[in-house]
Design an enzyme around this catalytic site. Structure first.
Site, mmCIF file in Angstrom:
data_model
loop_
_atom_site.group_PDB
_atom_site.id
_atom_site.type_symbol
_atom_site.label_atom_id
_atom_site.label_comp_id
_atom_site.label_asym_id
_atom_site.label_seq_id
_atom_site.Cartn_x
_atom_site.Cartn_y
_atom_site.Cartn_z
ATOM 1 N N HIS A 7 44.273 53.948 40.580
ATOM 2 C CA HIS A 7 44.788 52.615 40.272
ATOM 3 C C HIS A 7 46.026 52.761 39.404
ATOM 4 O O HIS A 7 46.030 53.536 38.442
ATOM 5 C CB HIS A 7 43.729 51.779 39.551
ATOM 6 C CG HIS A 7 44.214 50.389 39.260
ATOM 7 N ND1 HIS A 7 44.387 49.449 40.246
ATOM 8 C CD2 HIS A 7 44.589 49.785 38.112
ATOM 9 C CE1 HIS A 7 44.849 48.321 39.708
ATOM 10 N NE2 HIS A 7 44.971 48.508 38.417
ATOM 11 N N GLY A 40 43.561 44.802 39.352
ATOM 12 C CA GLY A 40 43.943 44.014 40.523
ATOM 13 C C GLY A 40 45.348 44.258 41.006
ATOM 14 O O GLY A 40 45.886 45.365 40.887
ATOM 15 N N LEU A 85 36.005 45.485 41.440
ATOM 16 C CA LEU A 85 37.365 46.009 41.564
ATOM 17 C C LEU A 85 37.817 46.708 40.274
ATOM 18 O O LEU A 85 37.801 46.121 39.193
ATOM 19 C CB LEU A 85 38.321 44.840 41.888
ATOM 20 C CG LEU A 85 39.749 45.240 42.244
ATOM 21 C CD1 LEU A 85 39.778 46.086 43.505
ATOM 22 C CD2 LEU A 85 40.611 43.997 42.405
ATOM 23 N N ASP A 86 38.240 47.961 40.412
ATOM 24 C CA ASP A 86 38.838 48.720 39.311
ATOM 25 C C ASP A 86 37.919 48.836 38.100
ATOM 26 O O ASP A 86 38.394 48.942 36.957
ATOM 27 C CB ASP A 86 40.177 48.082 38.889
ATOM 28 C CG ASP A 86 41.160 48.006 40.042
ATOM 29 O OD1 ASP A 86 41.087 48.870 40.929
ATOM 30 O OD2 ASP A 86 41.988 47.080 40.072
ATOM 31 N N ALA A 87 36.622 48.809 38.326
ATOM 32 C CA ALA A 87 35.681 48.815 37.204
ATOM 33 C C ALA A 87 34.793 50.048 37.196
ATOM 34 O O ALA A 87 33.960 50.193 36.306
ATOM 35 C CB ALA A 87 34.820 47.558 37.248
#
Lengths: 286, 286, 286, 286
Positions: free
Chosen positions: C193, C202, C228-230
């Protein structure tokens, strides 16, 4: 450093069974291992190991430990050291006129980062006396001139012998140690050199760095030997510089890297993370 | 690099009025300045200036600009260069067997980072031919042995002379350039050396670094002179290493720093951000 | 990755005797340990261990090893895995239009850094086909639109199931994975990311970073979850930015940090250095 | 900061002729420029400029300078400020219980790095009194409880108004400033937040960082607004952390990054290198 722990440092020729031997010994004494590091140096065929043990998990005293460990140590031809971290280490600091490394050390000590005893700070100048005494640490002035050098270093050696320090820090101390002291306190005298060694050995490294037009300058924390700036390196830090910076700017900018490299080196040494092998260090980072 | 801009590079003895003189000249031609850098080197008494101008803001051609600027340049004893960034710069790359720096250069070039023309890649080995040709770039093999060295470098010099490149990149090219070529292309031949200069000059720097037991290794991008690894430094990058790393590990780990230092150096050169003064560079970072 | 080694990964509740038990087991089979890492997580009371063994030092096969190790594993309630590093791991890479992370992966693979098999590269665009095929890797286009998304991911899942990859790399792949695939390939799907998570989750993180006026931007390599992205973070890298940089500049500048963080994450995963515990990773650096 | 210099800071709408106008004005007054920075912010169409002038090169007083410069400023719709660097700036520091940032500030001040006047240090606790007074700086205790908060901040505002400081440093001061003070001293109150903003806003950021499992932690120096931790960022620094580090470890490890980011921010502010534009800073590095 956590209280209530032992650190067991071992080095020996590498072979099968070391971990099993030590592990079984520790398990039989109920030792709770909180941190463990191993390194098998394939070049030299030597094995290095550091174990942190909870003191209150051990069912025997450190004296009994040492006695009972002896057969294993002999079997594997080990050098080993068991350190009781509840006993404060002793650190003597030497400084000349520039006080930033000393100030950082004392400030971290006061804030509790270094849980050590400081028998004294020794200096060949009076510059730092006021600060040292504010921290409640004895300040011992030992001027060094060409004529008095040998007497001065005998006086220092006596102080070292009296306190038997675990670490002697040259925090920008601008005198070369005599070979005899280097040998006697081998692995216990740590210097901060204000360059990225092996670049710019000796005097005025920032001016040398400026003359060469480097884009980064650095600092190196190392154990001293009788060869100037040639001892085993413990830690290095760097700082970016640019064409706008004069040698004088670099002296100022470089201080942060000196402070940082020295503080790291001191921490590693006090936590018994450093092994010396020939002219190299093994540093077991947390 | 943005299209539609000029870069004006100036150096001259420092005195009052330079900025006013140049600024007034530019304002009268309606030049829109998008980026400006100045540096007054108090040690040498020399002034350096770089200006980025929007091409379509200028009411005159670059030829007219050069002609009209001449009186100011004479008044201030200036060296100056106006670069039209709409004209692609030419870059010749030399490589031996190790291709990581070349691969990175070609990959960035293909992705549009470097808006340049690559007349050819020259190599003393066949190793990188396949990759170079995949990128559609002519590959010219020029083997170099002790016997053929002078012929080989004459051949290279002819190629250089034919294309008149703005930059010659030694992307891990393991041959020392003859003094004559160094002088003719002074300030245009960039090398990447795989150490933190001035440490570990010459062959096998990672092995030298390993032997010294450093805790950081580096890479240095510099213009070449006929003295090995002694030319003006443009950029340096470093990588941490530890006792676990052999010299072979360092060769592998160090590649990223080499690629990064070289890519930065190339960018600075192509954007006309680098001035050379004696053995030092002034690099105007964005 | 060295040939001829096994990696033994263990995690279990922490207690006295684990090292002794495993160490004795290994010593009895004559296992030569080349690298060992331990971590006792005092918060969760869990112990993690990674051992590298020379394959030709072991007197038994890996099958026999697994069978004989079972009683110890049961005694200590261990999860464990023995990996034979002579068997190449399989890596599937997914990419959208931006190819820098993929290009770096393929380039390192070709140079021998990653000793793996690449069954295929999957993409929802044609952009990277040419490069992938130049490397001799099958390129599988699977377009994804709102309507085709579920079919597309079923197709991908079939490919994953067919090859049973050890690692799936999302090398700037701009589609969110369905929860079912996240669960089935938990701990095997790695994303890069382009922000310093948890900042700027995001879309368009560089634009978010620009708007916030940060002085550093970053990249985060993590295992994916359906949030998402966690997911658990494996590695993070940063780059300095300044007021001169637009969001577009940051997109360009940030690429190096993305490439670097992803390359590190891939290496750690392929060398079996990563353990996941809740939403955190334990990474045993060399 | 060198004595005997002026700093001229200008911002105005970008257009052709600014550099020429200012340059000609300065040249006519014989101003010797030692450092110059420009930035044309194409997004906002605003131009920023900082010039360092040798005071003894100027043939007029600073008062005459200001008066004579007015027409140019009006012509270009400039905001500008001429700072006489021979006049010491005034810095008030606020601290709660954690003293490392304050200690670093005082130590650098004593060593001559910050050539400023410190009218007082204000604290809501007694913890740092002893150290502050050792440095010979007045220590003003202003306890803050929920009930006394408004009175306490009125008292502080009176102190600020009395001394009219150039900078108010919140060196780990754990109280939120009322909006009225934020507005009155806009651009003069600098905070150090112990996270990499915008991650981990508010209380206990290291614990938040630990919970998220990040691999780097950071510190952010920013001007305050009435929105918590949302003001313009001046500088950010980071530190690597790993699975071995608890939240408590991160508190300790993070201190160096806090000290470093704050020291940089203070230096930039004191050297008039920072411009604020909306919620962003332009920082002209040396």
């Amino acid at each position: 450093m956590a209280e209530g722990t032992y650190t067991l440092n071992i080095s020996c020729p590498d072979r099968v069974g070391i971990v099993a031997g030590v592990g079984t010994f520790l398990a039989k004494r109920n030792a709770w291992i909180t941190e463990a590091n191993h390194f098998a140096d394939r070049a030299s065929g030597r094995f290095f190991m550091r174990q942190m043990l909870l003191a209150n998990s051990l069912e025997i005293s450190s004296e009994a430990f040492e006695a009972e460990f002896r057969p294993i140590a002999d079997e594997f031809d080990m050098e080993y050291r068991l350190t009781d971290n509840r006993i404060k280490k002793k650190v003597i600091v030497l400084v000349s006129k520039l006080g930033h490394c000393l100030a950082d050390f004392l400030s971290r000590w006061k804030s509790g980062d270094y849980d050590v005893e400081i028998p004294c700070v020794i200096s060949n100048h009076e510059t730092m006396r006021e600060m040292v005494e504010w921290y409640g640490v004895p300040f011992i002035p030992i001027p060094v001139s060409r004529e008095t050098k040998s007497v001065a270093f005998e006086q220092m050696e006596e102080i070292f012998d009296r306190y038997s320090p675990d670490l002697i820090v040259l925090a920008r101390y601008m005198q070369v140690f005599p070979e005899k002291v280097c040998r006697k306190y081998w692995g216990k005298v740590m210097n901060i050199h204000h360059s990225f060694l092996p670049s710019f050995i000796g005097a005025k490294p920032y001016h040398q760095a400026f003359d060469r037009g480097v884009k980064m300058t650095g600092a190196t924390c190392h154990y001293i030997t009788s060869d100037l700036d040639a001892g085993p390196i413990i830690e290095q830090c760097i700082t970016r510089v640019a064409h706008v910076h004069t040698a004088t700017d670099m002296v100022r900018i470089g201080r942060d890297a000196e402070v940082q490299a020295l503080a790291q080196g001191i921490t590693y040494h006090l936590e018994d993370r450093v092994f010396i092998r020939n002219n190299r260090t093994i540093v077991f980072y947390q």
